[in-house]
Design an enzyme around this catalytic site. Structure first.
Site, PDB file in Angstrom:
ATOM      1  N   LYS A  55       1.084  -1.107   0.373  1.00 42.20           N
ATOM      2  CA  LYS A  55      -0.365   0.020   0.146  1.00 42.20           C
ATOM      3  C   LYS A  55       1.003   1.123  -0.414  1.00 42.20           C
ATOM      4  CE  LYS A  55      -0.585  -0.326   5.428  1.00 42.20           C
ATOM      5  NZ  LYS A  55      -1.333  -0.692   6.217  1.00 42.20           N
ATOM      6  N   TYR A 275      13.886  31.116   8.600  1.00 44.58           N
ATOM      7  CA  TYR A 275      12.324  31.325   9.555  1.00 44.58           C
ATOM      8  C   TYR A 275      12.107  31.525  10.996  1.00 44.58           C
ATOM      9  CZ  TYR A 275       9.970  30.816   4.788  1.00 44.58           C
ATOM     10  OH  TYR A 275      10.127  31.372   2.993  1.00 44.58           O
TER      11      TYR A 275
HETATM   12  C1  LIG Z   1      -0.342  -2.071   7.137  1.00 39.18           C
HETATM   13  C2  LIG Z   1      -1.089  -2.754   6.670  1.00 39.18           C
HETATM   14  C3  LIG Z   1      -0.200  -4.312   7.126  1.00 39.18           C
HETATM   15  C4  LIG Z   1       1.571  -4.543   7.397  1.00 39.18           C
HETATM   16  O1  LIG Z   1       2.019  -3.858   8.899  1.00 39.18           O
HETATM   17  P1  LIG Z   1       3.498  -3.642   8.849  1.00 39.18           P
HETATM   18  O2  LIG Z   1       3.514  -2.992   9.715  1.00 39.18           O
HETATM   19  O3  LIG Z   1       4.120  -2.384   8.045  1.00 39.18           O
HETATM   20  O4  LIG Z   1       4.260  -5.182   8.487  1.00 39.18           O
HETATM   21  C5  LIG Z   1      -0.221  -5.230   7.222  1.00 39.18           C
HETATM   22  N1  LIG Z   1      -1.846  -5.774   7.969  1.00 39.18           N
HETATM   23  C6  LIG Z   1      -2.195  -4.643   8.187  1.00 39.18           C
HETATM   24  C7  LIG Z   1      -4.487  -5.078   8.000  1.00 39.18           C
HETATM   25  C8  LIG Z   1      -2.161  -3.176   7.458  1.00 39.18           C
HETATM   26  O5  LIG Z   1      -3.318  -2.319   7.657  1.00 39.18           O
END
Ligand SMILES: *Cc1c(COP(=O)(O)O)cnc(C)c1O
Length: 391
Positions: A55, A275
């Protein structure tokens, strides 16, 4: 007083091959390390299939290159968050199982079917939608069922699982291909909630028709075989960041970030930097301005006003601490102590690399490696290295 250097000969180009001379920074992504990390995690869970969570554009490193590399390393099942991500992924991976973690919006079922994506169904209304669509089209399409064992985010509550168990017709029209749940505290192996969630997962999934189970994210893999079930689904560890707190991270780094110095100046004691004029110089200081800022994922919390310590970049073996606030497109670094042929206009400054891991940078910014990775900028020149065979 301001002074600018000409470009010095002998500047190290970390790409090792010609770069766009206008590129403000170079993001190097090691696909070989990504594949090694995949094989390492798969070997930790030998009884389970190792899927990959890709993702958010494979946590910022780019699905177009990451997914073919992972397929080459043996991965056959991928998880994304949204249908849009699933569409992108289908474009680069024709023949893989593809799950969408965020589930099913109303009326979205045909869009899933069009690209053969599997929704991760986490509520009775989603299950009813998918069932109805499958009944209407006369095809039992696969989907995953998500059981909530303590996150209170996505997934069915125990009462919903009971409702399904009482009325199996609800899932009679489609094929439950996977049942999943997600750990809340997997990064802390001593946290009793891990066992409680696993026990709850076992109890709830036993009420459903038998179906392969998937529980462990990256951290869950490190909790041991009891957490592996039929499939594991690591994300962050594939990309080299730390999954478990308080222990050495065994993963290979995948990302390196070098940004370029655009100007060098010498400033006098009493002058301020940046800034808010909140960083006052006590001594004459040589300042290097490097060309990436918060718009590129260099979080504003990495800056250093008077009395604060922010991020430290590296030029070769020399540490170059930040001075003042992070701007949108630049940071300013103290380089008085660094030989001028190294701290020079056009030179590269390591922001993530051998001296500073993704997690080091995250810690300085008060965040986690996940956020550093998924914030990696889109103005960087990207180089994919580490694979002999181009995938
Ligand atoms: C993002 C996600 C993962 C992956 O988790 P990591 O900690 O990056 O290994 C697995 N399962 C679900 C439901 C997630 O949202």
């Amino acid at each position: 007083m301001t002074r600018s250097n000409g470009s010095s000969p002998g500047i190290q180009n970390p790409a090792g091959s010609p770069l766009d001379p206008a590129a403000p920074a170079l993001l190097t992504i090691d696909l070989g390390a990504l594949c090694d990390n995949y094989r390492y995690l798969a070997a930790l869970a030998p009884g389970a299939e190792c899927a990959a969570v890709v993702k958010a554009d494979a946590y910022g490193i780019g699905v177009k290159r990451a997914v073919p590399a992972l397929i080459d390393a043996g991965c056959r099942t991928f998880f994304v968050a949204t249908l849009g991500e699933a569409r992108n992924l289908r474009g680069v991976a024709g023949d893989v199982d593809l799950y969408v973690l965020d589930g099913l919006f109303p009326d979205a079922a045909p869009e899933f079917a069009a690209i053969d994506a599997r929704p991760v169904l986490g509520s009775l209304p989603e299950i009813e939608d998918w069932s109805r669509y499958c009944a209407d089209t006369g095809e039992k399409r696969p989907a995953a069922l998500h059981i909530d064992t303590g996150m209170n985010r996505l997934g069915m509550r125990p009462g919903d699982v009971d409702a399904l168990a009482d009325d199996p017709r609800l899932i009679g029209d489609f094929t439950p291909a996977l049942v999943i749940s997600h750990l809340a505290c997997g990064d802390d192996p001593d946290e009793p909630m891990n066992v409680r969630q696993r026990t709850s997962f076992d109890e709830l999934r036993s009420k459903l028709p038998p179906c392969p189970s998937c529980f462990a994210n990256s951290a869950g893999i490190f909790l041991g075989p009891a957490y592996h079930y039929d499939m594991v689904r690591p994300g962050v560890a594939l990309y080299g960041a730390r999954a478990v707190n308080g222990v050495a991270n065994p993963m290979k780094p995948v990302v390196r970030l070098d940004i370029r110095i655009v100007q060098i100046r010498d400033a006098e004691p009493g002058e301020t930097v940046g800034y808010g004029a909140n960083r006052k110089l006590a001594t004459k200081t040589r300042i290097a301005t490097a060309a990436a800022g918060y718009a590129d994922g260099i979080f504003r919390h990495l800056g250093a006003a008077d009395g604060e310590s922010g991020m430290t970049a590296y030029i070769g073996e020399y540490a170059a601490p930040i001075l003042g606030r992070v701007s949108m497109d630049t940071i300013t670094l103290a380089v008085s102590h660094i030989p001028p042929h190294l701290a020079a206009r056009g030179a590269f400054v390591e922001v993530i690399g051998p001296h500073i891991s993704v997690d080091d940078l995250a810690e300085k910014a008060g965040t986690i490696g996940y956020e550093v990775l998924t914030s990696l900028g889109h103005r960087y020149e990207r180089r994919y290295v580490g694979l002999e065979k181009q995938v």
